[in-house]
Design an enzyme around this catalytic site. Structure first.
Site, PDB file in Angstrom:
ATOM      1  N   LYS A 115      -3.363   0.454   1.129  1.00 57.21           N
ATOM      2  CA  LYS A 115      -4.737   0.946   1.298  1.00 57.21           C
ATOM      3  C   LYS A 115      -4.857   1.952   2.439  1.00 57.21           C
ATOM      4  CE  LYS A 115      -7.305  -2.416  -1.236  1.00 57.21           C
ATOM      5  NZ  LYS A 115      -8.411  -3.325  -1.380  1.00 57.21           N
ATOM      6  N   LYS A 208      -1.415  -1.809 -11.152  1.00 58.77           N
ATOM      7  CA  LYS A 208      -2.438  -2.811 -11.455  1.00 58.77           C
ATOM      8  C   LYS A 208      -3.797  -2.143 -11.709  1.00 58.77           C
ATOM      9  CE  LYS A 208      -4.727  -4.290  -7.280  1.00 58.77           C
ATOM     10  NZ  LYS A 208      -5.547  -5.251  -6.674  1.00 58.77           N
ATOM     11  N   LYS A 211     -10.231  -1.179  -8.799  1.00 58.78           N
ATOM     12  CA  LYS A 211     -11.506  -0.472  -8.650  1.00 58.78           C
ATOM     13  C   LYS A 211     -11.298   0.922  -8.087  1.00 58.78           C
ATOM     14  CE  LYS A 211     -13.802  -4.727  -7.262  1.00 58.78           C
ATOM     15  NZ  LYS A 211     -13.863  -5.584  -6.076  1.00 58.78           N
TER      16      LYS A 211
HETATM   17  N1  AQP Z   1      -5.519  -6.071 -11.835  1.00 58.10           N
HETATM   18  C1  AQP Z   1      -5.785  -7.340 -11.516  1.00 58.10           C
HETATM   19  N2  AQP Z   1      -5.295  -8.353 -12.259  1.00 58.10           N
HETATM   20  C2  AQP Z   1      -5.570  -9.646 -11.956  1.00 58.10           C
HETATM   21  N3  AQP Z   1      -6.359 -10.015 -10.916  1.00 58.10           N
HETATM   22  C3  AQP Z   1      -6.888  -9.026 -10.151  1.00 58.10           C
HETATM   23  N4  AQP Z   1      -7.695  -9.051  -9.075  1.00 58.10           N
HETATM   24  C4  AQP Z   1      -7.948  -7.772  -8.672  1.00 58.10           C
HETATM   25  N5  AQP Z   1      -7.290  -6.909  -9.467  1.00 58.10           N
HETATM   26  C5  AQP Z   1      -6.629  -7.647 -10.397  1.00 58.10           C
HETATM   27  C6  AQP Z   1      -8.234 -10.273  -8.476  1.00 58.10           C
HETATM   28  O1  AQP Z   1      -9.644 -10.190  -8.463  1.00 58.10           O
HETATM   29  C7  AQP Z   1     -10.130 -10.924  -7.340  1.00 58.10           C
HETATM   30  C8  AQP Z   1     -11.149 -10.118  -6.615  1.00 58.10           C
HETATM   31  O2  AQP Z   1     -10.557  -8.934  -6.124  1.00 58.10           O
HETATM   32  P1  AQP Z   1     -11.244  -8.149  -4.940  1.00 58.10           P
HETATM   33  O3  AQP Z   1     -12.375  -7.360  -5.432  1.00 58.10           O
HETATM   34  O4  AQP Z   1     -11.571  -9.082  -3.858  1.00 58.10           O
HETATM   35  O5  AQP Z   1     -10.166  -7.228  -4.318  1.00 58.10           O
HETATM   36  P2  AQP Z   1      -9.102  -6.293  -4.865  1.00 58.10           P
HETATM   37  O6  AQP Z   1      -7.899  -7.083  -5.237  1.00 58.10           O
HETATM   38  O7  AQP Z   1      -8.937  -5.338  -3.759  1.00 58.10           O
HETATM   39  O8  AQP Z   1      -9.720  -5.590  -6.152  1.00 58.10           O
HETATM   40  P3  AQP Z   1      -9.215  -4.213  -6.685  1.00 58.10           P
HETATM   41  O9  AQP Z   1      -9.911  -3.863  -7.902  1.00 58.10           O
HETATM   42  O10 AQP Z   1      -7.748  -4.191  -6.767  1.00 58.10           O
HETATM   43  O11 AQP Z   1      -9.734  -3.243  -5.555  1.00 58.10           O
HETATM   44  P4  AQP Z   1      -8.954  -2.077  -4.871  1.00 58.10           P
HETATM   45  O12 AQP Z   1      -8.889  -1.007  -5.868  1.00 58.10           O
HETATM   46  O13 AQP Z   1      -9.832  -1.751  -3.699  1.00 58.10           O
HETATM   47  O14 AQP Z   1      -7.614  -2.610  -4.485  1.00 58.10           O
HETATM   48  C9  AQP Z   1      -8.915 -11.313  -6.496  1.00 58.10           C
HETATM   49  O15 AQP Z   1      -8.588 -12.673  -6.750  1.00 58.10           O
HETATM   50  C10 AQP Z   1      -7.833 -10.405  -7.013  1.00 58.10           C
HETATM   51  O16 AQP Z   1      -6.555 -10.995  -6.891  1.00 58.10           O
END
Ligand code: AQP
Length: 346
Positions: A115, A208, A211
């Protein structure tokens, strides 16, 4: 050893719209766990501000994630749904953990590296110490089980290390309070299994679904209507071969595997069963079936979410009630932590 009350905790960041990875990797499992555990589900707004957020959008996103929890089937009366910033014990315990965790431990966190990217010097201190706040989120409730996607595995391991180090560092003070074995905090168990612990991008089966991917075509979200879902699935990257009949045949075919995983998780069937039905089929046929399934599963949730989210008073009341109930658990734990550490409180 102390027997800990079986309790689930997990959180989702209010940072843009929820995608299929968040749903299949986390929220869908949150719903299932309600049967067997006391559950605490948190909209982690303090984590969200570790990267810049527009304040008005953040407020809307907190309501959106709360609405998504309820629309997906989380019961905020039987369990606890709240936003992190309303329970100040999270921040208080995070500070204690900032002083327990070691810089070397945080330096190994791959999510910070990803990040922060090349501009590490300019990343917020909050982004760096994010895993300490996450450990506090879990341990301030002495949660024993944490359902998360695979991307959070390393942070969970750090939370276990922090719990262990706190228990060791303060073993005498803990024992003086009659807590056996120095086990003040439990070792929270990650619940990462499930049909889709890592949903991949629709544009690249090796990345993966996230967002922050610049391409909206990389993810399905709860904001997508039936047409958008159909377009994104039809445009999803695949390879030229038909689907195999056996799971082993998906090896080395990340995009094919991802679509099969998504289908199996949405339909609640095994991958074997998906391939029994679609083995030998062309992707065009399989994608049509996946569009129908995704629209049938996600459509009603999206519609309910939209309805709930527009009722601010209803959502804010859920968060206020959940926060009060969360605080009732967190406050006595934090009071004990203060006593153990040696702070004076009145
Ligand atoms: N691709 C994924 N597959 C399975 N699980 C996922 N999670 C996120 N992406 C995947 C799970 O969703 C929960 C909430 O995630 P979060 O919003 O707290 O944070 P994150 O992991 O940072 O989400 P993103 O979409 O991946 O955001 P960015 O793009 O900012 O990195 C968690 O349990 C996570 O494991």
């Amino acid at each position: 050893m102390t027997a800990f009350h079986q309790r689930v905790f997990s959180g989702v960041q209010p940072t843009g719209n929820l995608h299929l990875g968040n749903y299949l990797g986390a929220v869908k499992r949150f719903v299932a766990l309600q049967q067997d555990y006391e559950c605490i589900y948190c909209v982690v707004d303090m984590h969200a501000i570790t990267v810049a957020q527009d304040p008005a959008e953040l407020t809307a996103a907190i309501r959106e994630v709360t609405a998504a929890f309820v629309a997906c089937g989380i019961d905020p009366k039987k369990h606890i749904v709240f936003n992190q910033s309303q329970v100040s014990e999270h921040a208080e315990l995070a500070w204690v953990f900032n002083c327990v965790a070691r810089i070397g431990w945080l330096n190994r966190m791959t999510q910070f590296k990803e990040k922060a990217g090349k501009d590490r010097e300019n990343a917020s201190v909050g982004l760096y110490s994010y895993p300490n706040l996450m450990a506090a989120d879990i341990l301030v409730y002495k949660a024993t089980h944490v359902p998360v996607g695979e991307d959070q595995k390393q942070h969970l391991e750090l939370a276990r290390d922090i719990a262990q180090k706190f228990n060791n560092d303060y073993a005498e003070a803990i024992a003086a309070r009659g807590i056996a074995g120095g086990a003040f905090f439990p070792q929270p168990e990650p619940l990462i299994q499930g049909p889709a612990p890592r949903v991949m991008s629709l544009r690249d089966g090796t990345k993966k679904m996230s967002k922050s991917d610049p391409s909206d075509y990389s993810r399905l979200t709860f904001r997508d209507d039936a047409d958008a879902i159909a377009q994104k699935i039809r445009k999803a990257k695949t390879d030229p071969e038909p689907l195999p009949s056996e799971v082993e045949g998906l090896e080395g075919r990340p995009e094919a595997e991802n679509l099969v995983v998504i289908y199996s998780a949405l339909a609640d069937v095994s991958r074997e069963s998906v391939l029994k039905d679609f083995g030998g089929a062309q992707f065009s046929t399989f994608k049509n079936a996946l569009v129908d399934l995704a629209v049938a599963r996600l459509g009603p949730i999206s519609a309910e979410m939209k309805k709930l989210q527009s009722d601010h008073a209803y959502i804010d009341a859920i968060l206020a009630d959940g926060s009060a109930r969360a605080r009732a658990i967190a406050k006595p734990v934090m009071d004990q932590v203060k006593d153990i550490v040696g702070f004076i409180r009145s």
